[in-house]
Design a protein around this motif. Structure first.
Motif, PDB file in Angstrom:
ATOM      1  N   THR A  37       0.828  -1.206   0.000  1.00 22.63           N
ATOM      2  CA  THR A  37       0.000   0.000   0.000  1.00 22.63           C
ATOM      3  C   THR A  37       0.865   1.259   0.000  1.00 22.63           C
ATOM      4  N   ILE A  38       1.909   1.265   0.836  1.00 19.36           N
ATOM      5  CA  ILE A  38       2.792   2.435   0.921  1.00 19.36           C
ATOM      6  C   ILE A  38       3.618   2.591  -0.354  1.00 19.36           C
ATOM      7  N   VAL A  39       4.174   1.479  -0.836  1.00 19.50           N
ATOM      8  CA  VAL A  39       4.991   1.543  -2.060  1.00 19.50           C
ATOM      9  C   VAL A  39       4.147   2.007  -3.242  1.00 19.50           C
ATOM     10  N   LEU A  40       2.909   1.528  -3.326  1.00 21.69           N
ATOM     11  CA  LEU A  40       2.016   1.960  -4.398  1.00 21.69           C
ATOM     12  C   LEU A  40       1.723   3.454  -4.299  1.00 21.69           C
ATOM     13  N   ALA A  41       1.503   3.948  -3.087  1.00 17.03           N
ATOM     14  CA  ALA A  41       1.250   5.376  -2.898  1.00 17.03           C
ATOM     15  C   ALA A  41       2.449   6.204  -3.354  1.00 17.03           C
ATOM     16  N   VAL A  42       3.643   5.735  -3.026  1.00 14.83           N
ATOM     17  CA  VAL A  42       4.860   6.438  -3.461  1.00 14.83           C
ATOM     18  C   VAL A  42       4.972   6.405  -4.972  1.00 14.83           C
ATOM     19  N   GLY A  43       4.723   5.239  -5.584  1.00 11.95           N
ATOM     20  CA  GLY A  43       4.840   5.122  -7.025  1.00 11.95           C
ATOM     21  C   GLY A  43       3.851   5.984  -7.778  1.00 11.95           C
ATOM     22  N   VAL A  44       2.607   6.020  -7.293  1.00 14.21           N
ATOM     23  CA  VAL A  44       1.564   6.808  -7.957  1.00 14.21           C
ATOM     24  C   VAL A  44       1.822   8.300  -7.799  1.00 14.21           C
ATOM     25  N   THR A  45       2.321   8.706  -6.610  1.00 14.22           N
ATOM     26  CA  THR A  45       2.470  10.128  -6.313  1.00 14.22           C
ATOM     27  C   THR A  45       3.780  10.717  -6.829  1.00 14.22           C
ATOM     28  N   ARG A  46       4.890  10.005  -6.608  1.00 14.59           N
ATOM     29  CA  ARG A  46       6.198  10.555  -6.937  1.00 14.59           C
ATOM     30  C   ARG A  46       6.896   9.838  -8.087  1.00 14.59           C
ATOM     31  N   GLY A  47       6.333   8.760  -8.584  1.00 11.17           N
ATOM     32  CA  GLY A  47       6.976   8.003  -9.650  1.00 11.17           C
ATOM     33  C   GLY A  47       7.526   6.688  -9.121  1.00 11.17           C
ATOM     34  N   TRP A  48       7.746   5.752 -10.041  1.00  9.11           N
ATOM     35  CA  TRP A  48       8.148   4.410  -9.634  1.00  9.11           C
ATOM     36  C   TRP A  48       9.629   4.286  -9.335  1.00  9.11           C
ATOM     37  N   ARG A  49      10.425   5.226  -9.794  1.00  9.40           N
ATOM     38  CA  ARG A  49      11.867   5.124  -9.515  1.00  9.40           C
ATOM     39  C   ARG A  49      12.165   5.198  -8.018  1.00  9.40           C
ATOM     40  N   PRO A  50      11.717   6.241  -7.286  1.00 10.76           N
ATOM     41  CA  PRO A  50      11.981   6.253  -5.843  1.00 10.76           C
ATOM     42  C   PRO A  50      11.273   5.125  -5.095  1.00 10.76           C
ATOM     43  N   ALA A  51      10.078   4.758  -5.571  1.00 10.46           N
ATOM     44  CA  ALA A  51       9.340   3.686  -4.904  1.00 10.46           C
ATOM     45  C   ALA A  51      10.094   2.365  -4.995  1.00 10.46           C
ATOM     46  N   LEU A  52      10.516   2.008  -6.203  1.00  5.98           N
ATOM     47  CA  LEU A  52      11.209   0.733  -6.395  1.00  5.98           C
ATOM     48  C   LEU A  52      12.622   0.755  -5.817  1.00  5.98           C
ATOM     49  N   THR A  53      13.270   1.923  -5.856  1.00  2.00           N
ATOM     50  CA  THR A  53      14.613   2.035  -5.263  1.00  2.00           C
ATOM     51  C   THR A  53      14.547   1.823  -3.755  1.00  2.00           C
ATOM     52  N   GLY A  54      13.581   2.472  -3.104  1.00  2.00           N
ATOM     53  CA  GLY A  54      13.427   2.307  -1.664  1.00  2.00           C
ATOM     54  C   GLY A  54      13.072   0.883  -1.284  1.00  2.00           C
ATOM     55  N   ALA A  55      12.134   0.280  -2.035  1.00  2.54           N
ATOM     56  CA  ALA A  55      11.720  -1.092  -1.737  1.00  2.54           C
ATOM     57  C   ALA A  55      12.860  -2.077  -1.961  1.00  2.54           C
ATOM     58  N   ALA A  56      13.595  -1.916  -3.069  1.00  2.00           N
ATOM     59  CA  ALA A  56      14.709  -2.821  -3.368  1.00  2.00           C
ATOM     60  C   ALA A  56      15.818  -2.701  -2.328  1.00  2.00           C
ATOM     61  N   SER A  57      16.093  -1.480  -1.871  1.00  2.00           N
ATOM     62  CA  SER A  57      17.120  -1.279  -0.847  1.00  2.00           C
ATOM     63  C   SER A  57      16.741  -1.980   0.454  1.00  2.00           C
ATOM     64  N   ALA A  58      15.463  -1.894   0.834  1.00  5.04           N
ATOM     65  CA  ALA A  58      15.003  -2.553   2.048  1.00  5.04           C
ATOM     66  C   ALA A  58      15.107  -4.070   1.916  1.00  5.04           C
ATOM     67  N   LEU A  59      14.722  -4.612   0.760  1.00  4.21           N
ATOM     68  CA  LEU A  59      14.815  -6.059   0.545  1.00  4.21           C
ATOM     69  C   LEU A  59      16.262  -6.533   0.582  1.00  4.21           C
ATOM     70  N   ALA A  60      17.187  -5.721   0.040  1.00  5.77           N
ATOM     71  CA  ALA A  60      18.602  -6.083   0.071  1.00  5.77           C
ATOM     72  C   ALA A  60      19.129  -6.110   1.506  1.00  5.77           C
ATOM     73  N   LEU A  61      18.710  -5.124   2.313  1.00  3.44           N
ATOM     74  CA  LEU A  61      19.127  -5.090   3.718  1.00  3.44           C
ATOM     75  C   LEU A  61      18.566  -6.284   4.482  1.00  3.44           C
ATOM     76  N   LEU A  62      17.319  -6.626   4.233  1.00  3.54           N
ATOM     77  CA  LEU A  62      16.705  -7.785   4.887  1.00  3.54           C
ATOM     78  C   LEU A  62      17.450  -9.066   4.522  1.00  3.54           C
ATOM     79  N   ALA A  63      17.795  -9.214   3.236  1.00  6.80           N
ATOM     80  CA  ALA A  63      18.531 -10.401   2.796  1.00  6.80           C
ATOM     81  C   ALA A  63      19.890 -10.485   3.487  1.00  6.80           C
ATOM     82  N   ALA A  64      20.567  -9.340   3.632  1.00  5.58           N
ATOM     83  CA  ALA A  64      21.865  -9.309   4.305  1.00  5.58           C
ATOM     84  C   ALA A  64      21.740  -9.714   5.772  1.00  5.58           C
ATOM     85  N   LEU A  65      20.681  -9.243   6.422  1.00  5.59           N
ATOM     86  CA  LEU A  65      20.470  -9.593   7.828  1.00  5.59           C
ATOM     87  C   LEU A  65      20.211 -11.086   8.001  1.00  5.59           C
TER      88      LEU A  65
END
Length: 251
Positions: A27-55
């Motif tokens: 829901t939050i990622v979709l709101a970011v993508g619709v409002t500000r564009g998909w680049r910041p939305a996907l960059t933020g989501a991908a960064s979080a997933l990478a950190l989770l994988a590292a942990l």
């Protein structure tokens, strides 16, 4: 049946819990993508997933060093606390004491907040941070659930597959409808997940203390039934007292 019950319960608990968390993050990622564009939305989501994988890669192997009885006890206690938190909110929402979560409203709040930041030169950065925080916070809960329900009996792979299936399903539905998944019966899912996590917690805490459950893994079903009966009784009692209180205020 004896061998299938714990596997199905592990996969189901992981799937349902992860489904709820992924819907909230989506829901939050979709709101970011619709409002500000998909680049910041996907960059933020991908960064979080990478950190989770590292942990997970960093701390996951450490679990193999913990004695199984101690691991069962520690995971059991944590699951009871975690499950009861979900169950408490689900009971209060079912009884009408607190409002149900509305993904459409959450989407509107997030888009409004992002719209107010539109004139800020850091708008894209802040949008990416919002997506990162949403995925990281919900993802940490998913990782905990997968490790907790899978590690005590060596079923982390099955728990991980359940979480992965939930992630893929939410992504497919979300990309197809391109809107918040407001029709998902989130409180009902949280109720079931709370019951399952609490049941797992009670079962593994007992095993960690050396208890021998009648029927072994099949005892999970009996524990689930007892906790479910108690929870539904609480809902009925709270619903009646809340309705009486509301009627008294109206007078």
């Amino acid at each position: 049946m004896h061998e299938l019950t714990p596997v199905l319960s592990t996969v189901t608990a992981s799937f349902l819990a992860s489904f709820v968390e992924v819907v909230e993050a989506f829901t939050i990622v979709l709101a970011v993508g619709v409002t500000r564009g998909w680049r910041p939305a996907l960059t933020g989501a991908a960064s979080a997933l990478a950190l989770l994988a590292a942990l997970v890669l960093a701390f996951g192997p450490l679990l193999a060093l913990v004695p199984i009885t101690l691991l069962q006890f520690a995971v059991g206690v944590l699951l009871v606390l975690f499950g009861m938190r979900w169950l408490r909110k689900a009971i209060l929402r079912s009884a009408g004491v607190i409002a149900l979560r509305d993904e459409e409203a959450a989407f509107s709040r997030e888009t409004d907040a992002l719209s107010h930041q539109a004139d800020d030169r850091r708008a894209d950065y802040l949008a990416g941070v919002a997506a990162f925080k949403a995925v990281l916070l919900e993802g940490v809960e998913v990782v905990f659930i997968v490790i907790a329900v899978g590690s005590a009996h060596g079923r982390t792979l099955q728990a991980g597959l359940g979480a992965l299936a939930a992630f893929m399903l939410v992504m497919l539905i979300g990309l197809a409808v391109h809107r918040p998944l407001a029709r998902v019966p989130e409180n009902a899912l949280k109720f079931v997940v709370g019951l399952m996590l609490t049941s797992f917690g009670v079962f593994w805490t007992g095993e960690g203390l050396g208890a021998e459950w009648p029927g072994e893994d099949l005892a999970l079903l009996a524990i689930f039934a007892v906790i479910a009966a108690a929870s539904f009784a609480m809902v009925r009692r709270l619903r009646g007292s809340h309705a009486a209180r509301a009627e008294g205020i109206a007078r």
